[in-house]
Write an enzyme that holds these catalytic residues in place. Structure first.
Site, PDB file in Angstrom:
ATOM      1  N   ASN A 115       2.488  -3.509   6.047  1.00 23.29           N
ATOM      2  CA  ASN A 115       1.493  -4.501   6.471  1.00 23.29           C
ATOM      3  C   ASN A 115       0.167  -4.303   5.754  1.00 23.29           C
ATOM      4  OD1 ASN A 115       3.228  -5.810   8.226  1.00 23.29           O
ATOM      5  ND2 ASN A 115       2.623  -4.571   9.995  1.00 23.29           N
ATOM      6  N   TYR A 116      -0.204  -3.056   5.532  1.00 19.14           N
ATOM      7  CA  TYR A 116      -1.418  -2.767   4.768  1.00 19.14           C
ATOM      8  C   TYR A 116      -1.259  -3.260   3.334  1.00 19.14           C
ATOM      9  CZ  TYR A 116      -5.054   0.074   2.510  1.00 19.14           C
ATOM     10  OH  TYR A 116      -6.140   0.503   1.766  1.00 19.14           O
TER      11      TYR A 116
END
Length: 211
Positions: free
Chosen positions: A125-126
């Protein structure tokens, strides 16, 4: 130079401010926290709220000549801070006609085919947030950018030696990352470059000079 560090009170940002001052720069230390002061005459804390508008962010860039974006939400607000916050700082920079922009990203953020490597699975997600922020910087601005993409950061002394254009992600001491960011400001060879890095065997200045 007069330099703005966005995310100046973070793990990387606090060390970056010190290293820039050590190298003779004046630093606007950008943070959302108020009432911070520095004992150095070469550091001025300024209010930078990544949830504000680009116009409001631009007001507190003053006469900075270059910008480092090293802010992050630590996974708490990836879309608003790590992605759109970065984009708003880019828009503010262009509004202020500040050309030099150095972005701290994540290793292989622009290469989704590598995200299934075990080292990166927990960062997906980062990496998605960084992927689109990096793309915006490259394709939607006319800034003189450098994008630095280290792997996982570790709290260890730096060796002053790195590898660049790596094939597999590895650990990076924060000190090496900071020194590489500072050297990128000084080295025009890093403009319009995306640099993947890890702790390694080549002195930082040589590694960047030979990109």
């Amino acid at each position: 130079m007069k330099v703005l560090v966005v995310g100046a009170n973070g793990r990387v940002g606090s060390h970056l401010v010190d290293k820039l001052v050590e190298n003779g720069h004046f630093v606007y230390a950008g943070t959302r926290r108020d009432n911070l002061t520095s004992s150095s005459n070469n550091v001025r804390y300024v209010h930078i709220d990544l949830l504000a508008s680009p116009e409001a962010i631009a007001e507190n860039m003053y006469d900075a000549e270059a910008i480092f974006f090293v802010a992050g939400s630590k996974g708490k607000d990836l879309l608003k801070i790590d992605l759109n916050g970065a984009v708003k700082v880019m828009r503010a920079a262009e509004h202020k006609k500040i050309k030099r922009f150095i972005m701290l990203s994540s290793v292989f953020a622009l290469n989704q085919d590598k995200w299934n490597q075990s080292f990166l699975k927990d960062l997906t997600n980062y990496n998605i947030a960084k992927h689109f922020a990096d793309h915006w910087l490259i394709n939607n601005t006319k800034l003189d950018y450098t994008i630095l993409q280290p792997g996982v950061l570790k709290e260890e002394p730096g060796s002053g030696k790195i590898d660049v254009n790596i094939d597999y992600p590895s650990e990076n001491s924060i000190e090496n990352v900071v020194d590489t960011l500072v050297q990128s400001l000084q080295d025009p060879n890093t403009i319009e470059k995306v640099i993947t890095m890890s702790d390694g065997k080549t002195p930082i200045s040589d590694a960047l000079r030979n990109l």
